[in-house]
Design a protein around this motif. Structure first.
Motif, PDB file in Angstrom:
ATOM      1  N   ALA A 297       0.806  -1.214   0.000  1.00  0.00           N
ATOM      2  CA  ALA A 297       0.000   0.000   0.000  1.00  0.00           C
ATOM      3  C   ALA A 297       0.841   1.268   0.000  1.00  0.00           C
ATOM      4  O   ALA A 297       0.323   2.347  -0.281  1.00  0.00           O
ATOM      5  N   ARG A 298       2.149   1.154   0.322  1.00  0.00           N
ATOM      6  CA  ARG A 298       3.005   2.323   0.399  1.00  0.00           C
ATOM      7  C   ARG A 298       3.795   2.572  -0.881  1.00  0.00           C
ATOM      8  O   ARG A 298       4.525   3.558  -0.973  1.00  0.00           O
ATOM      9  N   ILE A 299       3.703   1.697  -1.858  1.00  0.00           N
ATOM     10  CA  ILE A 299       4.451   1.881  -3.105  1.00  0.00           C
ATOM     11  C   ILE A 299       3.922   3.106  -3.834  1.00  0.00           C
ATOM     12  O   ILE A 299       2.727   3.229  -4.090  1.00  0.00           O
ATOM     13  N   GLN A 300       4.823   4.031  -4.189  1.00  0.00           N
ATOM     14  CA  GLN A 300       4.400   5.245  -4.866  1.00  0.00           C
ATOM     15  C   GLN A 300       5.012   5.381  -6.259  1.00  0.00           C
ATOM     16  O   GLN A 300       4.489   6.124  -7.089  1.00  0.00           O
ATOM     17  N   GLN A 301       6.094   4.669  -6.525  1.00  0.00           N
ATOM     18  CA  GLN A 301       6.760   4.820  -7.821  1.00  0.00           C
ATOM     19  C   GLN A 301       7.533   3.558  -8.149  1.00  0.00           C
ATOM     20  O   GLN A 301       8.193   2.976  -7.289  1.00  0.00           O
TER      21      GLN A 301
END
Length: 508
Positions: A297-301
């Motif tokens: 859920a914390r993956i942004q890129q």
């Protein structure tokens, strides 16, 4: 978040926190910290030894050697004492860490803000049966919480406590452990790592090799020179200088490959990327075993790195970034999770593990090309750079230097390739940017993670009526290929306002 202090709380809250006992590191923690602390002190005091190069045969005065030695011992003792007295505990929704000798510091890290947990096991710690735990938030820089010298049981208990605060219930595994229900997403064999290292020659590797060659030449030239004069008579003959130069160039290239391959093996030996459900876990390393756990859920890129040579060999690398910002200058050093070797045939499958909204074939994305006037700008820049190199070369070296004018058509062709393979796409949930031909990088950004968007125009871009858009996420940024200035202005209004809708997917 972390801070150096905390406002006063009520007596009831204070009494509740005091009920939670403080935990200390292992009694063997100072022994494990001896090598890293000594290394840091050695680097700091290295400048004190530089005057020996100018002091001639006399060297440094004895009193200075005594002062340097005393300072080093005091710093070493202070560092070891800090490790021995460090304490921590998890109270409510926070991780509290106390450390310091003369100046005491207290750090408070909210468990809900934790982006990643990293477990390290350096060689000395492995011999002592200890591990290190790094807790990273979105504050950037170094890890907010770094606990050296934990027993495996204490490390597991700490990570489980942080996960429990976030409502996560998954088994905590340490480097070298595995679970029967985990799904392996990627592995790297020894041959793959050697190939990865051989195609990753950079300035850092070149500096290491040149430094090593310099030291060897300075130290052993009296031993090497007689051997070279005896066995290299053919190369020293008139007209054979080209052969000696070729052999030297090949030897240097082989040295670069050797050092780069060794670095890759040291960093990624035994690499495994596994899916544990809500988390992704990557383990690898020969001397220092490193394990990184990233919440999906914390993956942004996500960045797909495909240099030309690696594309020809049928593989690339994948970099995964969260808001747990790092300070490395290279993008691969900033990435929380790096998959070194990914076969081209498996790239779409693996990328969908990180970004489920991507289609099955990322190469089939309907990317929008860069503005046509961007090609003219790139050609002007290529010609200017080529002239700045070729003109001085012709002035100093005459006919041989005039060969540098061949850079003009090469740079023009390279500019066209770079422009031709640029592209971008904005969807309801993602921003996809592809840039570069010789080193192609495809970046996928979660729109929900965008912090800010800005449009900029350089002097040439203003004359052509084009500009570029920069997207900022926590600790990183992505620049779209050049677009018309009106379109750049519209993207500023569009991107921050849109948020992912449930079930939205890319076209096609």
């Amino acid at each position: 978040m972390s801070s150096e202090g905390q406002p006063a709380v009520s007596g009831q809250a204070l009494s509740s926190t005091e009920e939670v006992p403080w935990k200390r590191l292992s009694a063997k923690a100072p022994v494990a910290a001896l090598v890293p602390i000594s290394t840091v002190i050695g680097r700091m005091l290295l400048t004190a030894l530089l005057p020996t190069y100018f002091a001639g045969e006399r060297g440094l005065p004895v009193i200075l050697w005594i002062i340097v030695s005393v300072i080093a011992l005091v710093m070493l003792a202070a560092g070891l004492y800090e490790v021995a007295t460090l304490s921590y505990r998890v109270v409510g929704a926070q991780l509290e860490i106390r450390s310091g000798v003369l100046t005491r510091s207290s750090r408070f890290i909210e468990a809900a803000r934790v982006q990643n947990t990293e477990v390290l096991q350096p060689f000395v710690s492995k011999l002592l049966g200890l591990v290190e735990v790094k807790v990273e938030t979105a504050s950037g820089g170094k890890a907010d919480g770094h606990l050296q010298g934990l027993t495996p049981e204490d490390a597991q208990a700490l990570i489980q406590a942080l996960q429990a605060v976030r409502g996560e219930a998954s088994r905590v595994l340490l480097p070298g452990e595995s679970s029967a229900d985990e799904r392996v997403l990627s592995e790297a064999r020894l041959g793959d790592l050697l190939l990865y290292g051989a195609t990753a020659l950079g300035v850092g590797v070149l500096a290491v090799v040149l430094s090593a060659l310099h030291e060897i030449t300075e130290t052993f030239h009296k031993l090497l020179l007689p051997w070279m004069e005896k066995h290299w008579e053919l190369m020293a003959a008139p007209g054979m200088g080209w052969l000696a130069a070729t052999v030297a160039a090949l030897a240097g290239l082989f040295g670069l490959w050797l050092v780069s391959g060794a670095r890759a093996v040291l960093r990624f030996h035994g690499f495994r990327l596994v899916d544990t459900g809500t988390h992704l876990r990557a383990v690898g390393g020969l001397i220092t075993r490193r394990q990184v756990t990233v919440r999906r859920a914390r993956i942004q890129q996500v960045v797909l790195d495909e240099p030309f040579l690696r594309r020809m060999l049928g593989f690339g690398s994948v970099e995964v970034e969260t808001a747990g910002v790092r300070t490395g200058k290279e993008s691969s050093e900033r990435a929380e999770l790096l998959v070194p070797v990914v076969p081209t045939t498996r790239m779409p499958e693996l990328l969908r593990e990180f970004v489920p909204d991507l289609p099955a074939d990322i190469d089939a994305l309907p990317l929008r090309p860069a503005h046509l006037k961007a090609l003219l700008r790139a050609r002007i820049r290529a010609v200017v750079l080529s002239v700045l190199v070729a003109a001085p070369a012709t002035w100093f070296w005459g006919a041989w230097g005039a060969l540098a004018w061949g850079l003009v058509p090469v740079q023009l062709l390279s500019a066209w390739f770079d422009w031709r393979f640029q592209g971008w796409l904005v969807t309801d949930t993602l921003v996809v940017v592809r840039q570069g031909f010789w080193r192609r990088r495809t970046t996928v950004v979660q729109r929900a993670r965008i912090q800010s968007v800005r449009a900029r125009q350089g002097p040439l871009e203003r004359g052509y009526g084009i500009g570029h858009v920069r997207i900022d996420v926590a600790g990183s940024q992505v620049v779209l290929p050049s677009v018309g200035w009106e379109e750049a202005q519209s993207l500023i209004d569009q991107l921050p306002g849109r948020r992912p809708s449930r079930g939205a997917r890319l076209p096609g």
